[in-house]
Motif scaffolding. Structure first.
Motif, PDB file in Angstrom:
ATOM      1  N   UNK A 161       0.846  -1.184   0.000  1.00  0.00           N
ATOM      2  CA  UNK A 161       0.000   0.000   0.000  1.00  0.00           C
ATOM      3  C   UNK A 161       0.889   1.244   0.000  1.00  0.00           C
ATOM      4  N   UNK A 162       0.325   2.323  -0.521  1.00  0.00           N
ATOM      5  CA  UNK A 162       0.988   3.629  -0.600  1.00  0.00           C
ATOM      6  C   UNK A 162       2.221   3.602  -1.509  1.00  0.00           C
ATOM      7  N   UNK A 163       2.080   2.926  -2.641  1.00  0.00           N
ATOM      8  CA  UNK A 163       3.052   3.083  -3.723  1.00  0.00           C
ATOM      9  C   UNK A 163       2.641   4.322  -4.511  1.00  0.00           C
ATOM     10  N   UNK A 164       3.510   5.326  -4.560  1.00  0.00           N
ATOM     11  CA  UNK A 164       3.194   6.545  -5.305  1.00  0.00           C
ATOM     12  C   UNK A 164       3.672   6.433  -6.757  1.00  0.00           C
ATOM     13  N   UNK A 165       3.195   7.372  -7.569  1.00  0.00           N
ATOM     14  CA  UNK A 165       3.599   7.357  -8.975  1.00  0.00           C
ATOM     15  C   UNK A 165       5.065   7.764  -9.120  1.00  0.00           C
TER      16      UNK A 165
ATOM     17  N   UNK B   4      -7.237   9.903  -3.359  1.00  0.00           N
ATOM     18  CA  UNK B   4      -6.836  10.424  -2.064  1.00  0.00           C
ATOM     19  C   UNK B   4      -5.336  10.412  -1.881  1.00  0.00           C
ATOM     20  N   UNK B   5      -4.904  10.635  -0.653  1.00  0.00           N
ATOM     21  CA  UNK B   5      -3.477  10.716  -0.358  1.00  0.00           C
ATOM     22  C   UNK B   5      -2.908  12.067  -0.750  1.00  0.00           C
ATOM     23  N   UNK B   6      -1.593  12.160  -0.785  1.00  0.00           N
ATOM     24  CA  UNK B   6      -0.942  13.414  -1.143  1.00  0.00           C
ATOM     25  C   UNK B   6      -1.320  13.814  -2.564  1.00  0.00           C
ATOM     26  N   UNK B   7      -1.731  15.066  -2.798  1.00  0.00           N
ATOM     27  CA  UNK B   7      -2.056  15.508  -4.158  1.00  0.00           C
ATOM     28  C   UNK B   7      -0.886  15.254  -5.104  1.00  0.00           C
ATOM     29  N   UNK B   8      -1.182  14.631  -6.236  1.00  0.00           N
ATOM     30  CA  UNK B   8      -0.153  14.325  -7.213  1.00  0.00           C
ATOM     31  C   UNK B   8       0.557  13.013  -6.972  1.00  0.00           C
ATOM     32  N   UNK B   9       0.413  12.440  -5.773  1.00  0.00           N
ATOM     33  CA  UNK B   9       1.117  11.200  -5.442  1.00  0.00           C
ATOM     34  C   UNK B   9       0.481   9.950  -6.016  1.00  0.00           C
ATOM     35  N   UNK B  10      -0.864   9.980  -6.150  1.00  0.00           N
ATOM     36  CA  UNK B  10      -1.599   8.862  -6.756  1.00  0.00           C
ATOM     37  C   UNK B  10      -1.226   7.519  -6.136  1.00  0.00           C
TER      38      UNK B  10
ATOM     39  N   UNK C  71       4.837  13.179  -5.024  1.00  0.00           N
ATOM     40  CA  UNK C  71       3.806  14.175  -4.725  1.00  0.00           C
ATOM     41  C   UNK C  71       3.935  15.422  -5.582  1.00  0.00           C
ATOM     42  N   UNK C  72       4.547  15.301  -6.738  1.00  0.00           N
ATOM     43  CA  UNK C  72       4.570  16.396  -7.704  1.00  0.00           C
ATOM     44  C   UNK C  72       3.314  16.277  -8.558  1.00  0.00           C
ATOM     45  N   UNK C  73       2.483  17.290  -8.518  1.00  0.00           N
ATOM     46  CA  UNK C  73       1.168  17.207  -9.161  1.00  0.00           C
ATOM     47  C   UNK C  73       1.294  17.571 -10.643  1.00  0.00           C
ATOM     48  N   UNK C  74       1.834  16.612 -11.425  1.00  0.00           N
ATOM     49  CA  UNK C  74       2.127  16.885 -12.835  1.00  0.00           C
ATOM     50  C   UNK C  74       1.363  15.974 -13.800  1.00  0.00           C
TER      51      UNK C  74
END
Length: 622
Positions: free
Chosen positions: A358-362, A406-412, A366-369
């Protein structure tokens, strides 16, 4: 940790308005409070006012909103950071256990007084709610906009009240008043009957504790938690277990230091360590844990040598399945974090056959790009596992829609399956994406997934701004195993255990309950086709094993929370405010009758963490 920066005037107005609405203020005090809420506090006859008159015998001061003059006392603590101000205390008490003899003076800038100064204080009595009134937190009685006169210096500080196992009641809090919306604000304090009333009766007062066990490790904000009740729901590793809503751990107390970190580093402690000697200082109330001993003098931490656990390897014929929240992992994290997490997989989890993360980010964190792919994140992690001596895991996952989970914006953040292809195979059925739901189908009298990997009911309102469950179909030694990885909605928005509402409002539970019902229905669809199907539901459920969420997951006997196979004292995966509690779970379908379960404690109890969660491992023979 600094107190909340919600403006004092806003907080005062809200508390006064709430108190008036609840009928907690009466007569001229009500009128004066209303004036204060609008910024025009009125004068009152304060010639005989002492600190215990300001504190009163309920949580709301009877003088809230009033101006007081020349209130006497001796300074017991000075805070020059965060919420700046000082505590002072009347050395002459009124003999009433319900009325505190100490109070905080909010100065807004570094105070010019020193501990031991005898002072008189004039100012406005306020009730400040750390976190704002929407938090549900209790309020802190203060004197604001003060005028301070130092009468003399070098005086002896008033004798502290000793807080101990014998002084703190075993009952946690009174039931809230239904006529006041469940609030306990207007109830007369009963410090001999309830722990929260006992602590409130000492708000602002000089207190001390003796040698106490650490039950919450030192956090990044220079605070730790101890218990003054060493036997209270204790476990073999030194923590205190949170086992039900009705059995609160009343001996927990947060410890901070009044000495700035630049002058004296805060000690590093793990759960099970001991804070030896006397710790003494004023009792504060803040947003980040409630009642807090702000230490003027701090005991010494004795390291008890807590070690990170290692689970046993799976035996021949056993399938090992694990879940691990890796806390917002993305490629910009230091290589050291990847390496530490990888070593944990290999050395502490014994390289499980299937690992749900869980909580694997893109790939840009957390860069909202607009990036949603996590291929780079997973590759960096699986490469680190190989470097640590582990297997060459393959992986499966589904990219979410941008900023929809949800989670950190941009983190997905999303869930991902890792699996060891030398031990288990993955059944790929194409077509799964962020918005297309997988379904249960029948194949030769056996259950199968229409999409694998696939998401469960991604269009359901239950998953609004939350992670969607990831379902996968695996094969181990010719036997199909269904694994559903979850990350349910967080507890954000819930009132704390110290809320002035008792019981507290757990608003976030509503969404998790709906999520659990969706997953439960999906499992029932599998079992309707094949009642002997092996199904594992796992992940960061964000709720306790005794919660309504878990009850909904298990409805109809579809699933069993495997953590309940452990002794009660070993049921935890997370430590929050000194409570060792369950958030991460693995649940089993009825066909999985025999299994070995392990909550592997490698993070939550330690000051140095690679994640704030402990991984869970289940081994069984399909």
């Amino acid at each position: 940790m600094p107190s909340s920066v919600v403006p004092r005037t806003t907080a005062v107005a809200a508390v006064v308005a709430a108190a008036l609405a609840a009928g907690l203020l009466a007569g001229s005090a009500s009128a004066s409070a209303a004036d204060s809420a609008s910024g025009t506090a009125t004068a009152a006859d304060t010639s005989q006012v002492r600190i215990h008159d300001i504190q009163g015998s309920t949580r709301i001061s009877p003088l809230v909103g009033r101006q007081v003059a020349d209130v006497p006392g001796i300074v017991t603590g000075v805070r020059t950071y965060g919420s700046r101000g000082f505590w002072f205390q009347d050395p002459e008490g009124d003999g009433d256990r319900a009325t505190s003899e100490g109070v905080f003076v909010y100065t807004g800038s570094s105070p010019t007084v020193a501990v031991g100064d005898r002072v008189t204080v004039s100012g406005t009595v306020t009730e400040y709610v750390p976190g704002g009134t929407s938090s549900g937190n209790q309020s802190l009685t203060e004197i604001t906009r003060p005028t301070v006169t130092v009468v003399s210096s070098g005086n002896e500080v008033p004798e502290p009240v000793t807080v101990s196992a014998w002084s703190v009641p075993s009952a946690y809090a009174p039931e809230g008043d239904p006529a006041a919306g469940g609030s306990i604000n207007g109830l007369t304090l009963a410090p001999r009957a309830y722990a929260l009333d006992y602590y409130e009766s000492l708000e602002g007062a000089n207190i001390r504790i003796g040698t106490s066990r650490v039950v919450g490790a030192t956090d990044p904000y220079a605070a730790l938690w101890v218990t003054v009740k060493p036997w209270e729901n204790d476990n073999r590793r030194g923590g205190t277990v949170y086992g039900s809503y009705d059995s609160q751990n009343t001996g927990r107390l947060k410890i901070e230091s009044l000495t700035p970190l630049a002058q004296q580093p805060f000690p590093k402690a793990n759960v099970g360590d001991v804070l030896e000697g006397v710790t003494e200082g004023p009792l504060d109330f803040n947003q980040y844990g409630g009642y807090t001993l702000t230490a003027r003098s701090l005991g010494t931490v004795h390291d008890r040598g807590l070690e990170r656990e290692k689970t046993r390897p799976q035996r021949d014929g056993e399938l090992a399945v694990a879940t691990y929240n890796v806390e917002n992992l993305d490629p910009s994290d230091p290589q050291a974090k990847f390496d530490a997490l990888a070593r944990a997989v290999v050395e502490n989890l014994a390289s499980p056959d299937i690992l749900a993360l869980e909580e694997i980010q893109d790939d840009t964190g957390a860069k909202n790009d607009g990036t949603v792919s996590a291929a780079g994140t997973v590759k960096k992690f699986t490469d680190a596992i190989v470097a640590a001596g582990g297997p060459s895991y393959e992986w499966r996952g589904i990219d979410p829609e941008n900023n929809q989970d949800g989670g950190q914006p941009g983190g997905n953040i999303r869930q991902v399956f890792l699996f060891n292809p030398e031990r288990v195979s993955f059944t790929d059925r194409a077509g799964g994406d962020a918005t297309t739901a997988t379904a249960v189908v029948r194949e030769e009298r056996r259950a199968a997934l229409s999409l694998s990997p696939g998401r469960i009911a991604p269009a359901s309102d239950a998953w609004e701004d939350s992670r969607k469950p990831l379902a996968g179909e695996f094969t181990f030694r010719g036997r199909t195993v269904f694994v559903i990885a979850n990350h349910f909605g967080s507890k954000g928005g819930d009132e704390s255990l110290l809320s002035h509402h008792q019981p507290p409002n757990r608003s976030s539970e509503v969404q998790r309950l709906e999520q659990a019902q969706v997953v439960n229905a999906f499992v029932k669809d599998i079992l309707a086709v094949d009642r002997k199907a092996d199904v594992l539901v796992l992940g960061d459920i964000n709720d306790f094993e005794f919660s309504r969420t878990t009850q909904a997951l298990t409805d109809g006997g579809a699933l069993y929370p495997a953590v309940k196979s452990l002794p009660r004292s070993e049921r935890y995966s997370y430590v929050y405010q000194g409570n060792s509690q369950v958030l991460d779970q693995i649940l089993t379908s009825p066909s999985i009758r025999r299994f070995s379960y392990d909550s592997v404690h490698i993070n939550a109890e330690f000051a140095d963490q690679n994640s704030d969660h402990d991984p869970q491992v289940l081994r069984f023979r399909p």
